[in-house]
Design an enzyme around this catalytic site. Structure first.
Site, mmCIF file in Angstrom:
data_model
loop_
_atom_site.group_PDB
_atom_site.id
_atom_site.type_symbol
_atom_site.label_atom_id
_atom_site.label_comp_id
_atom_site.label_asym_id
_atom_site.label_seq_id
_atom_site.Cartn_x
_atom_site.Cartn_y
_atom_site.Cartn_z
ATOM 1 N N ASP A 223 7.427 1.598 -3.612
ATOM 2 C CA ASP A 223 8.123 1.150 -4.821
ATOM 3 C C ASP A 223 9.309 0.260 -4.402
ATOM 4 O OD1 ASP A 223 8.034 1.916 -7.955
ATOM 5 O OD2 ASP A 223 10.124 1.718 -7.342
ATOM 6 N N TYR A 373 16.493 -3.159 -11.864
ATOM 7 C CA TYR A 373 15.458 -4.110 -12.275
ATOM 8 C C TYR A 373 16.073 -5.419 -12.753
ATOM 9 C CZ TYR A 373 11.818 -0.567 -11.940
ATOM 10 O OH TYR A 373 10.918 0.374 -11.460
ATOM 11 N N HIS A 429 0.847 6.308 -6.437
ATOM 12 C CA HIS A 429 2.112 5.616 -6.216
ATOM 13 C C HIS A 429 3.161 6.473 -5.504
ATOM 14 C CE1 HIS A 429 4.962 2.412 -6.968
ATOM 15 N NE2 HIS A 429 5.802 3.254 -7.529
#
Length: 456
Positions: A223, A373, A429
Site C-alpha cells: 500500500d 492522499y 492486499h
C-alpha cells in the site's frame, strides 16, 4: 507469425529506448519542518524516548457511550457487501466490540514489543523496534524496516515480526525489525503544514534508520508502504541494500505497457504473461477501468476533501469501523462482497480487526491519515519519483487477490534489478496480516539472494 515478429521487434526497440533514456539519477529531498510554527534555531533534539500504549477507564467509557448511542440503518435485501458494509453484520461487530472486546487486553498485546518515539523535522515519529533474542555467536541481525499503509497500522506486522526476528530454521536470517507509523497515522504526530507526501515520509524514515545507527538496511512495504519504501531507495540507494514490496502498481503507463495491453491477450507468451496475468488484465475495460472505478470512491474523497468526511469518522466509532473494515473485506478478496459478513472472519479475528480500528480511534488520526492522499495526488501523477527507475535489488511478492495486478514485465520497467518476482499461493492486499508465513518466507528468500546466502 509475421505479426508476432513485428511486435517483438517493436518491443525490443521500446525496451532499448526506455533503458537508454533513464540513467541512474537519485531522487532529491530537502529537510523540512512539519512542526507547529516556525522552525526553531539550533540543532534538533535527536533523543529517543521509550513509549507505551496506554488507556484509561474514561477512554473506554466514552467509547462504550458512543457505541450505545449508535443509530443503525437496515441494509437493502440481498445486498451483502455490494453497497458497502452490511448493517446486519455491523450490528454483530458493534455488539462484540461493546460487550466482549477488551481494549485493555489488546493494549497489553501492543506493548509486548518495545515502542519508541523520536522527533524528526519537528514531529514525533513512533516506531516499534524488535531485536532477535538469541542470535548465534558471530552473527548479526539484518536490519529491516517494514512500512504499513492505509487503513492499516504498525499492528499489521505483529504476526510476521516473530517469524522474522526468531526464525525456526538455523539457516534463515534473523532480522532486526523496525515498524514505524507513517506521520499522521497511529502514534506518529501528524504534520502541521501542507505538502507532506510520500517523499517527505521516505526522507524522515531514512533519517530514522540512520539515527538508530544503521548505515545499510532493507525496507519492505505494501500500500502506501510500497511507495514510501520505493522513495527511500530512490533517495538513498547506497543505504538501502534491498527493497521488498507486496504491492507494485505501474508508476505510469509506458509504451511497453500499452503494447502489452493491446496484444497481450492474443500473444501472452510474447510478453511473458501467465494464465493468471491474462485473467487479471483482460478484458481491459472491465478489469482495469470498471473495477477500479467501483473500488476507488474513497480515494477521490480523500484526495480532494479529506477533512469533511474525516470529521464524521473521527466522531463516530461505528462509522470509523465500517469505513475501515469494509476495506479489509473487499481488498482481501473481491468475492467477499457477495457474503453477508464480508468474509472478514475467514481471514482475520475480530480482536485483530478492532485493534487496528482502535489505534485510529484512540489516536484520533483518521483525518490526518486521509490527508496523505491529498498531499500525494495534489502534486500530480508526473512527479520526479514516478519517472525515476529503481536500481536497488528488488523483490516482489505478487498476491493473487491484490487490488492492482502487475505482471513481471510491468514491474521490471520500474525496478531494474528485480531479483525475485513470486506469484504467491493465496492472499490479498493486507498480506502481512493475512498471510504472515508466506510473506516472511518470500522476504527470507529475497534477502538471502541479495546477501548471497543459501536458500531453502
Amino acid at each position: 507469425m509475421y505479426i508476432e515478429l513485428a511486435v517483438a521487434l517493436v518491443l525490443g526497440a521500446v525496451v532499448a529506448l526506455v533503458f537508454l533514456k533513464n540513467r541512474k539519477n537519485v531522487l532529491k529531498a530537502q529537510d523540512g519542518w512539519w512542526g507547529v510554527g516556525a522552525c526553531p534555531q539550533g540543532p534538533e533534539d535527536d533523543s529517543i524516548r521509550p513509549f507505551k500504549v496506554e488507556t484509561t477507564p474514561e477512554e473506554i467509557e466514552d467509547l462504550h457511550r458512543r457505541l450505545d448511542q449508535t443509530r443503525s440503518f437496515p441494509s437493502l435485501e440481498d445486498s451483502q457487501f455490494n453497497y458497502g458494509f452490511n448493517s446486519k453484520y455491523l450490528d454483530k461487530v458493534v455488539s462484540y466490540w461493546r460487550n466482549d472486546f477488551s481494549w485493555s487486553k489488546q493494549v497489553d498485546k501492543l506493548n509486548k514489543y518495545p515502542h519508541f518515539k523520536t522527533k524528526i523535522e519537528g514531529i514525533d515519529i513512533h516506531y516499534v523496534h524488535v531485536k532477535p533474542k538469541n542470535l548465534p555467536e558471530g552473527t548479526r541481525a539484518v536490519p529491516l524496516m517494514m512500512v504499513h499503509g492505509w487503513p492499516g497500522s504498525f499492528y499489521e506486522f505483529y504476526g510476521i515480526i516473530p517469524l522474522l526476528t526468531e526464525p525456526a530454521s538455523p539457516d534463515d536470517i534473523a532480522f532486526e525489525v523496525i515498524c514505524p507509523s507513517i506521520p499522521g497515522y497511529g502514534f506518529s504526530e501528524a504534520p502541521h503544514k501542507k505538502g507532506f507526501d510520500s517523499v517527505c515520509a521516505a526522507h524522515i524514515f531514512n533519517k530514522l534508520m540512520k539515527r538508530l545507527g544503521f548505515n545499510q538496511y532493507y525496507v519492505q512495504g505494501g500500500d502506501w508502504g510500497w511507495l514510501i519504501t520505493t522513495n527511500m531507495t530512490q533517495l538513498e540507494p547506497n543505504a538501502v541494500k534491498g527493497l521488498h514490496v507486496n504491492f507494485a502498481p505501474p508508476a505510469k503507463p509506458g509504451l511497453l505497457m500499452v503494447l502489452s495491453l493491446l496484444f497481450g491477450r492474443r500473444f501472452p507468451k510474447l510478453f511473458g504473461f501467465t494464465e493468471h496475468d491474462v485473467k487479471r488484465l483482460f478484458p481491459c475495460m472491465e478489469k482495469l477501468v470498471v473495477n477500479a472505478v467501483k473500488e476507488t470512491g474513497y480515494m477521490h474523497i480523500q484526495a480532494t476533501k479529506p477533512d469533511t468526511a474525516g470529521r464524521g469518522l473521527n466522531d463516530s466509532p461505528v462509522g470509523l469501523a465500517a469505513y475501515i473494515l469494509e476495506k479489509f473485506s473487499t481488498w482481501t478478496d473481491p468475492e467477499f462482497k457477495k457474503l453477508e459478513d464480508g468474509g472478514l472472519e475467514r481471514k482475520f479475528s475480530l480482536d485483530d480487526l478492532l485493534t487496528n480500528v482502535m489505534i485510529y480511534w484512540t489516536s484520533r488520526c483518521i483525518i490526518s491519515s486521509m490527508r496523505f492522499y491529498k498531499e500525494n495526488f495534489a502534486k500530480g501523477l508526473d512527479q520526479p519519483h514516478a519517472k525515476l527507475p529503481v536500481y536497488v535489488p528488488t523483490g516482489v511478492a505478487c498476491f493473487p487477490n491484490e487490488l492492482m495486478h502487475s505482471p513481471k514485465l510491468w514491474v521490471t520497467q520500474k525496478f531494474r534489478r528485480l531479483k525475485t518476482y513470486t506469484p504467491m499461493a493465496r492472499g490479498g492486499h493486507f498480506a502481512a496480516m493475512e498471510e504472515p508465513q508466506l510473506l516472511a518466507e518470500d522476504v527470507q528468500n529475497f534477502v538471502k539472494i541479495v546477501e548471497k546466502r543459501k536458500r531453502k
